[in-house]
Design an enzyme around this catalytic site. Structure first.
Site, short mmCIF file in Angstrom:
data_model
loop_
_atom_site.label_atom_id
_atom_site.label_comp_id
_atom_site.label_asym_id
_atom_site.label_seq_id
_atom_site.Cartn_x
_atom_site.Cartn_y
_atom_site.Cartn_z
N GLU A 377 0.70 -1.32 -0.02
CA GLU A 377 -0.15 0.09 0.04
C GLU A 377 0.93 1.33 0.08
O GLU A 377 1.05 1.89 -0.95
CB GLU A 377 -1.02 -0.08 1.00
CG GLU A 377 -1.81 1.17 1.12
CD GLU A 377 -3.18 0.74 1.66
OE1 GLU A 377 -3.45 -0.31 2.45
OE2 GLU A 377 -4.23 1.61 1.67
N GLU A 655 -1.93 0.03 13.27
CA GLU A 655 -3.00 0.60 12.89
C GLU A 655 -4.22 0.45 13.30
O GLU A 655 -5.14 1.46 13.51
CB GLU A 655 -2.96 -0.09 11.11
CG GLU A 655 -4.10 0.10 10.33
CD GLU A 655 -4.26 -0.41 9.18
OE1 GLU A 655 -3.63 -1.50 9.07
OE2 GLU A 655 -4.71 0.09 7.95
C1 BGC Z 1 -5.05 2.96 5.07
C2 BGC Z 1 -5.42 3.98 5.67
C3 BGC Z 1 -6.20 4.84 5.23
C4 BGC Z 1 -7.62 4.04 4.77
C5 BGC Z 1 -8.74 4.67 4.31
C6 BGC Z 1 -6.18 2.10 4.51
O1 BGC Z 1 -5.97 1.22 3.68
O2 BGC Z 1 -4.05 2.14 5.42
O3 BGC Z 1 -4.52 4.37 6.87
O4 BGC Z 1 -6.57 6.11 5.69
O5 BGC Z 1 -7.06 2.94 3.94
O6 BGC Z 1 -9.63 4.61 4.95
#
Ligand code: BGC
Length: 780
Positions: A377, A655
């Site tokens: 990501e 996270e």
């Molecule tokens: C990310 C986040 C991001 C989110 C959107 C995720 O996959 O890791 O931190 O803000 O998607 O909601």
């Protein structure tokens, strides 16, 4: 901080914006090219040339679509990595210049360049390679003058030779494969035989802005000696290493093996219950480096164009072959920024939490503020950056870093005014182009926060058009109706909401409605615009945005708040937003605040907020008179709480609150990063309220010392290098309840002290620059 690297810093700042290369300079590339799902070997480029006379000065000007590393006469000439960094390569690419006067000699010389795929054509979050182009390319000019006043130069063009070498693959997500048997020793030295190399291809000149880099370079910033761990199940030639810290970076390995055998290096953030590295959360990121030995001499190897998010390293050789590893070093990579602030207090767990916040910042500030460094990501998520920016600016001098990212946001804006959820934008989220509330709203919050902390209004002027265009987009969006943004009946998506809001002991937290969140942020955006208009001296805009802010707040109250002040959504985040964004009438505030505290109590005194509510939760509790509730949440140790991860050995911010739990082990591997700074936004409250250092005027021209001791904390301190100089506060409580204060006010600033009614203090209303000590006596 460790010395950054074994290279010398040779970058020369470029003072102009647009950079032009001399006529006849062309972009060049290799004939070798991968595909959407297949990588290609890393291309090498070289050019021999002669200089007559003694060198006085020499400058290399270079950029690439992809990543470059430049060598001259056998040595790398810069210590930055992954340059020119990530921009929207369809619009802009940055250029750097290096001083090569110490590298060039009278007589024969050679310049060499290696190109990595990087963000330009490596795997991006979309799941495919080649988002911007099919292969890397670069443009460069090396110019010099000699002591007799003669000048000369060489530029990129078809006379450059190219070949591939030992790097068979190098990708951010996948890792690097290096076959030492294919090394071209001496390839960037004169007299290297390049007869077997082909001529470089001339590539089309990209129709993009080629401008001087405004970003701090990414460098090898810290080094960690890895400890070898015992393997749960011994496997022939396998070893496991712990660098002691979750970082974004890679390893440098000192090793020896049999010719032709390969060692495989895998990276993981966590160990599982059996002590095995946990790779489950990396998704499609292979995060594996491979090195093949050419002979049995010892080697020291570090990959070149890859980065991993990891703490643990598993190294596996081939069965029945020799693999001796004498040393493994973890090298953390991030944008070079000076450390500007800290936080410490009497509670070691909170100190560790603060270290983890800084660690996650360092692990995610690689040219852009990313969400996470490990899985496939690693994007510039706007929502994450806006919740964290205030904390970030305390820790590292990130003015230039964010100025660059603000330009990425400007570049990411669509003609219609929409702002995507990530910058640079990679169109990866087809379902919705607009990033939605709290995400796209980074375009207001980030510039304003930069202005508050650094006091420089240029950033506001730079972002003004972007902000106004985005507000117009929101106002005109079909889903905005009578000032309610993303009206639930008109927009089924509505934004990311209070992302990752947790449940506790199986009780659902209750989702905060997305139109409530969106409308609260809409009101806040208008208010920020009014303030910015004031700073920029745009009188009529001040009125326009103030009126709009009031109208949105009124619409919010009509739709989401009962007359007496109960927020009908009845979630912690809903109450927090209504209070923090000052949307309620004065008489409604106490009702909403006690509703919030009631919700916390009903949740066993635990929070139930996600990315959005969490960042404002403690500030709201404190400002509404519930300081002890705020401290209770801060000091909680069960899940969900900040200290849960700390108690369980975290070295970075997770996270999810429940990224790993004693009951369920690892959370959903589909989305479970252990290096995600968003919840680290609490750092700003620790600095501003626990330690008590905040600003009273933009750029810390005036300082507010406003400590609010509470919970079990007996002392706290922080300092911050403001643009005026160092500001600091340290306080201590003694058994008798006296509060000892040590304060530093930098030259050019003044300060005031604000204590709550628990203490009385004899101190001047305005403190001049210098060091000060006071003792505040307890009241009653
Ligand atoms: C990310 C986040 C991001 C989110 C959107 C995720 O996959 O890791 O931190 O803000 O998607 O909601």
């Amino acid at each position: 901080m460790n010395p950054t690297s074994h290279f010398n810093r040779r970058e020369i700042p470029i003072t102009t914006g647009a950079v032009s290369f001399p006529d006849g300079t062309s972009w060049i590339q290799s004939p070798v090219c991968g595909g959407p799902c297949t990588t290609a070997p890393v291309p090498y480029f070289r050019r021999d040339f002669e200089i007559v006379g003694k060198i006085q000065s020499a400058v290399l000007t270079i950029t690439a679509l992809g990543l470059y590393e430049a060598e001259c006469n056998g040595h790398c000439v810069h210590d930055d990595v992954f340059s020119p960094g990530w921009t929207d390569y369809r619009k802009r690419v940055y250029v750097r210049q290096y001083d090569l006067s110490a590298s060039l000699v009278s007589g024969k010389n050679t310049i060499g360049v290696i190109l990595g795929d990087g963000w330009y054509c490596g795997y991006l979050s979309s799941g495919h390679r080649q988002f911007y182009g099919d292969r890397p390319r670069f443009i460069a000019c090396l110019s010099w003058t000699t002591t007799d006043g003669t000048s000369g130069s060489i530029q990129t063009g078809p006379e450059w030779k190219t070949s591939t070498g030992p790097i068979l693959e190098s990708d951010f997500f996948m890792g690097e494969a290096y076959d030492a048997r294919r090394e071209c020793l001496g390839w960037s030295l004169p007299d290297f035989d390049d007869a077997a190399w082909t001529h470089a291809q001339t590539a089309d000149t990209p129709q993009v802005e080629i401008v001087a880099s405004i970003a701090p370079p990414i460098k090898r910033m810290e080094f960690f000696d890895a400890q070898r761990l015992d393997l749960p199940k011994p496997v022939d030639t396998q070893t496991l290493w712990d660098i002691g810290q979750n970082i974004a970076g890679r390893v440098r390995v000192h090793m020896r093996g049999n010719p032709g055998t390969t060692v495989k290096i895998r990276h993981a953030e966590m160990l599982d219950a059996n002590g095995e590295p946990y790779f489950g959360n990396l998704r499609t990121a292979r995060s594996t480096d491979c090195y093949t030995f050419k002979d049995d001499e010892p080697v020291v190897w570090e990959p070149r164009f890859t980065v991993h998010g990891f703490r643990y390293v598993q190294m596996t050789g081939q069965a029945h072959e020799t693999l001796e590893i004498s040393k493994v070093e973890g090298i953390s990579l991030y944008s070079e920024m000076r450390e500007t602030g800290d936080f410490t207090c009497s509670d070691d767990l909170l100190n560790k939490l603060y270290c983890n916040i800084v660690r996650s910042q360092k692990g995610n500030f690689l040219d852009i503020p990313t969400d996470c460094p490990q899985r496939d990501e690693r994007l510039g998520w706007t929502g994450d950056a806006q919740v964290f920016i205030r904390t970030a600016l305390h820790n590292l001098e990130a003015h230039a870093f964010f100025r660059k990212w603000m330009q990425d946001l400007i570049d990411a804006q669509r003609d219609s005014g929409e702002i995507p959820c990530t910058a640079p934008n990679i169109d990866a989220f087809g379902h919705k182009w607009d990033g939605g509330a709290a995400w796209s709203d980074a375009v207001f919050i980030c510039p304003w926060t930069l202005y508050e902390v650094y006091g420089n209004s240029e950033i506001l002027a730079q972002c003004w058009d972007m902000m106004v265009r985005y507000m117009d987009f929101i106002a005109k969006a079909p889903s905005t109706c009578q000032h309610i943004r993303v009206h639930s009946e008109k927009d089924p998506w509505g934004g990311f909401g209070d992302w990752l809001a947790p449940t506790r002991k199986g009780k659902p937290a209750g989702a905060t409605p997305k139109d409530l969140i969106a409308t609260a942020f809409y009101a806040n955006n208008a208010r920020i615009l009014a303030r910015i208009a004031e700073v920029l001296g745009r009188e009529s805009d001040v009125r326009k945005w103030t009126e709009l802010a009031a109208a949105i707040a009124a619409a919010f109250r009509r739709r989401f708040v009962s007359e007496e002040g109960l927020v009908t959504a009845n979630t912690q985040t809903a109450c927090v937003l209504a209070l923090y964004f000052d949307i309620l009438l004065p008489e409604q505030r106490t009702v909403a605040a006690s509703q919030l505290v009631g919700l916390i109590r009903a949740n066993d005194n635990y929070l139930s907020t996600g990315f959005i509510g969490t960042s404002y939760l403690l500030p709201v509790l404190e400002s509404e008179g519930y300081l002890e509730t705020a401290y209770r949440l801060l000091e909680n140790k069960e899940c969900p709480s900040w200290l849960y991860a700390v108690v369980h050995g975290a070295t970075s911010i997770w996270e999810r609150w429940d990224g790993w739990t004693a009951e369920h082990g690892f959370a959903d591997p589909g989305m479970n990063s252990y290096n995600h700074y968003a919840y680290g936004a609490v750092g700003a409250w620790m600095v501003g309220t626990v330690a008590g250092l905040s600003l009273d005027a933009p750029g810390f021209g005036k300082i507010l010392f406003k400590p609010r001791p509470g919970g079990s904390i007996r002392s706290a301190s922080t300092h911050f290098h403001t643009s005026q100089g160092k500001a600091a506060i340290a306080w201590q409580l003694n058994e008798a309840g006296q509060l000892f204060l040590q304060l530093t006010v930098p030259e050019g600033s003044t300060a005031r002290i604000d204590l709550d009614s628990r203490w009385r203090i004899t101190a001047p209303a305005t403190l001049p620059p210098g060091d000060h000590r006071f003792v505040a006596e307890p009241n009653g």
